[in-house]
Write a protein that holds these residues in place. Sequence first.
Motif, PDB file in Angstrom:
ATOM      1  N   ILE A  69       0.837  -1.205   0.000  1.00 12.00           N
ATOM      2  CA  ILE A  69       0.000   0.000   0.000  1.00 12.00           C
ATOM      3  C   ILE A  69       0.870   1.251   0.000  1.00 12.00           C
ATOM      4  N   ALA A  70       1.890   1.257   0.856  1.00  9.59           N
ATOM      5  CA  ALA A  70       2.779   2.423   0.947  1.00  9.59           C
ATOM      6  C   ALA A  70       3.439   2.716  -0.404  1.00  9.59           C
ATOM      7  N   LYS A  71       3.875   1.672  -1.085  1.00  8.50           N
ATOM      8  CA  LYS A  71       4.510   1.851  -2.395  1.00  8.50           C
ATOM      9  C   LYS A  71       3.534   2.464  -3.396  1.00  8.50           C
ATOM     10  N   LYS A  72       2.295   2.000  -3.373  1.00  7.82           N
ATOM     11  CA  LYS A  72       1.281   2.549  -4.273  1.00  7.82           C
ATOM     12  C   LYS A  72       0.953   4.003  -3.932  1.00  7.82           C
ATOM     13  N   LEU A  73       1.158   4.373  -2.677  1.00  5.41           N
ATOM     14  CA  LEU A  73       0.917   5.759  -2.259  1.00  5.41           C
ATOM     15  C   LEU A  73       2.131   6.647  -2.506  1.00  5.41           C
ATOM     16  N   GLY A  74       3.221   6.038  -2.994  1.00  6.51           N
ATOM     17  CA  GLY A  74       4.410   6.825  -3.336  1.00  6.51           C
ATOM     18  C   GLY A  74       5.533   6.793  -2.324  1.00  6.51           C
ATOM     19  N   TYR A  75       5.515   5.828  -1.398  1.00  7.74           N
ATOM     20  CA  TYR A  75       6.555   5.754  -0.366  1.00  7.74           C
ATOM     21  C   TYR A  75       7.404   4.494  -0.559  1.00  7.74           C
ATOM     22  N   SER A  76       8.703   4.670  -0.466  1.00 10.71           N
ATOM     23  CA  SER A  76       9.605   3.527  -0.509  1.00 10.71           C
ATOM     24  C   SER A  76       9.646   2.887   0.882  1.00 10.71           C
ATOM     25  N   GLU A  77      10.254   1.704   0.983  1.00 13.25           N
ATOM     26  CA  GLU A  77      10.287   1.017   2.273  1.00 13.25           C
ATOM     27  C   GLU A  77      11.042   1.811   3.333  1.00 13.25           C
ATOM     28  N   ASP A  78      12.093   2.532   2.923  1.00 12.78           N
ATOM     29  CA  ASP A  78      12.851   3.301   3.919  1.00 12.78           C
ATOM     30  C   ASP A  78      12.151   4.602   4.297  1.00 12.78           C
ATOM     31  N   GLU A  79      10.994   4.851   3.690  1.00 10.56           N
ATOM     32  CA  GLU A  79      10.185   6.012   4.078  1.00 10.56           C
ATOM     33  C   GLU A  79       8.996   5.607   4.952  1.00 10.56           C
ATOM     34  N   ILE A  80       9.017   4.361   5.409  1.00 12.76           N
ATOM     35  CA  ILE A  80       7.983   3.882   6.330  1.00 12.76           C
ATOM     36  C   ILE A  80       8.513   3.934   7.758  1.00 12.76           C
ATOM     37  N   ILE A  81       7.757   4.526   8.641  1.00  5.92           N
ATOM     38  CA  ILE A  81       8.062   4.502  10.072  1.00  5.92           C
ATOM     39  C   ILE A  81       7.094   3.524  10.715  1.00  5.92           C
ATOM     40  N   TRP A  82       7.621   2.412  11.209  1.00  6.73           N
ATOM     41  CA  TRP A  82       6.787   1.388  11.838  1.00  6.73           C
ATOM     42  C   TRP A  82       6.555   1.735  13.304  1.00  6.73           C
ATOM     43  N   LYS A  83       5.308   1.664  13.730  1.00  7.31           N
ATOM     44  CA  LYS A  83       4.972   1.945  15.121  1.00  7.31           C
ATOM     45  C   LYS A  83       4.134   0.801  15.683  1.00  7.31           C
ATOM     46  N   GLU A  84       4.449   0.426  16.915  1.00  6.51           N
ATOM     47  CA  GLU A  84       3.694  -0.655  17.540  1.00  6.51           C
ATOM     48  C   GLU A  84       2.283  -0.180  17.872  1.00  6.51           C
ATOM     49  N   ALA A  85       1.303  -0.992  17.500  1.00 12.35           N
ATOM     50  CA  ALA A  85      -0.098  -0.619  17.702  1.00 12.35           C
ATOM     51  C   ALA A  85      -0.812  -1.703  18.515  1.00 12.35           C
ATOM     52  N   PRO A  86      -0.664  -1.683  19.842  1.00 13.21           N
ATOM     53  CA  PRO A  86      -1.382  -2.648  20.683  1.00 13.21           C
ATOM     54  C   PRO A  86      -2.888  -2.488  20.497  1.00 13.21           C
ATOM     55  N   SER A  87      -3.621  -3.565  20.638  1.00 15.12           N
ATOM     56  CA  SER A  87      -5.063  -3.557  20.356  1.00 15.12           C
ATOM     57  C   SER A  87      -5.806  -2.434  21.078  1.00 15.12           C
ATOM     58  N   LYS A  88      -5.499  -2.228  22.350  1.00 20.26           N
ATOM     59  CA  LYS A  88      -6.245  -1.244  23.135  1.00 20.26           C
ATOM     60  C   LYS A  88      -5.926   0.200  22.761  1.00 20.26           C
ATOM     61  N   GLN A  89      -4.843   0.414  22.020  1.00 21.88           N
ATOM     62  CA  GLN A  89      -4.412   1.786  21.710  1.00 21.88           C
ATOM     63  C   GLN A  89      -4.691   2.209  20.273  1.00 21.88           C
ATOM     64  N   ARG A  90      -5.250   1.322  19.463  1.00 22.41           N
ATOM     65  CA  ARG A  90      -5.365   1.604  18.030  1.00 22.41           C
ATOM     66  C   ARG A  90      -6.218   2.829  17.723  1.00 22.41           C
ATOM     67  N   GLU A  91      -7.413   2.908  18.312  1.00 20.19           N
ATOM     68  CA  GLU A  91      -8.273   4.064  18.024  1.00 20.19           C
ATOM     69  C   GLU A  91      -7.605   5.368  18.469  1.00 20.19           C
ATOM     70  N   THR A  92      -7.004   5.352  19.652  1.00 19.33           N
ATOM     71  CA  THR A  92      -6.352   6.554  20.185  1.00 19.33           C
ATOM     72  C   THR A  92      -5.207   7.004  19.288  1.00 19.33           C
ATOM     73  N   MET A  93      -4.415   6.066  18.792  1.00 21.17           N
ATOM     74  CA  MET A  93      -3.288   6.407  17.924  1.00 21.17           C
ATOM     75  C   MET A  93      -3.752   7.093  16.642  1.00 21.17           C
ATOM     76  N   LEU A  94      -4.856   6.615  16.088  1.00 13.63           N
ATOM     77  CA  LEU A  94      -5.400   7.234  14.872  1.00 13.63           C
ATOM     78  C   LEU A  94      -6.016   8.605  15.179  1.00 13.63           C
ATOM     79  N   GLN A  95      -6.752   8.692  16.258  1.00 14.94           N
ATOM     80  CA  GLN A  95      -7.398   9.950  16.616  1.00 14.94           C
ATOM     81  C   GLN A  95      -6.381  11.042  16.938  1.00 14.94           C
ATOM     82  N   ASN A  96      -5.269  10.664  17.566  1.00 12.73           N
ATOM     83  CA  ASN A  96      -4.236  11.634  17.940  1.00 12.73           C
ATOM     84  C   ASN A  96      -3.288  11.962  16.797  1.00 12.73           C
ATOM     85  N   GLY A  97      -3.403  11.245  15.681  1.00 10.39           N
ATOM     86  CA  GLY A  97      -2.509  11.497  14.551  1.00 10.39           C
ATOM     87  C   GLY A  97      -1.121  10.916  14.748  1.00 10.39           C
ATOM     88  N   ASP A  98      -0.991   9.912  15.627  1.00 10.67           N
ATOM     89  CA  ASP A  98       0.310   9.277  15.853  1.00 10.67           C
ATOM     90  C   ASP A  98       0.728   8.418  14.670  1.00 10.67           C
TER      91      ASP A  98
END
Length: 279
Positions: A69-98
Amino acid sequence: MHALTSNVRRLRYRILAMICAVACVFSLAACGSSEEGKIRIGIKFDQPGLGFKKSGTYVGFDVDVAKYIAKKLGYSEDEIIWKEAPSKQRETMLQNGDVDMILATYSITDSRKKAVSFAGPYFVAGQDLLVRKDEDSINGPEDLNGKRLCSVTGSTSAVVIKQKYSSEVQLMEQPGYAECATALFSGIVDAVTTDDIILAGLAAASRGKLRVVGKPFTVEDYGVGIKKGNTELAIKINNAITDMIQDGSWQRAISDNTQGTAYTPNAKYNPPTPDEGEE
């Protein structure tokens, strides 16, 4: 008078120097933590076969889909920042723009759609059972009466089985699925239950010692979580998922991450049609 003027001048220089130093520190800090020009994607770090952090790299089916998906959006693999998304924090992470999106066995539900939006689905999972390779008495949830079943604390999977299929099943909870798999391998429990593709990842990690029964009995649509109302991004992600399915990359990602398990996704629902989030 001249001495006083010199002292004032020196004091002014010191103040200017301090201001510049502070400005430089803040500038460097900002530059060092800048995420500009990159995409932030939330995944699980502890789910073999799906999202797993291994020696500083990230592997799994969710990771492969995210990279595509990232590649189709124009991002190479080294332009991806991976962040851990525990189940209980997923909505909060999206809402806060993390994060910009989350791919972390994130089932699309009406309650979650009140807080966030989804693209996808990119996979349709189903609750299933993981057993030891030589186990032949458990062929479905109805065979669990008197058996010991492991699931993760807070999961509804074991409750579904107890309420709908086997009221006499003995439940054991562990903090994670890896602990459940260890208990199964050691003979402490007779089966583990959760979504089939999660179980397939555990089976792959067991090197043939564990197997998925292969008779899913629920339907779970895995979606790409995004910020509420971002229809434009949802459409782009859906187009990327469609391309991934059509060019064979989706099936290769499934095969690569469940190798040695004989696992196949439920053909009734897979590959899915990504139509979530489009208005």
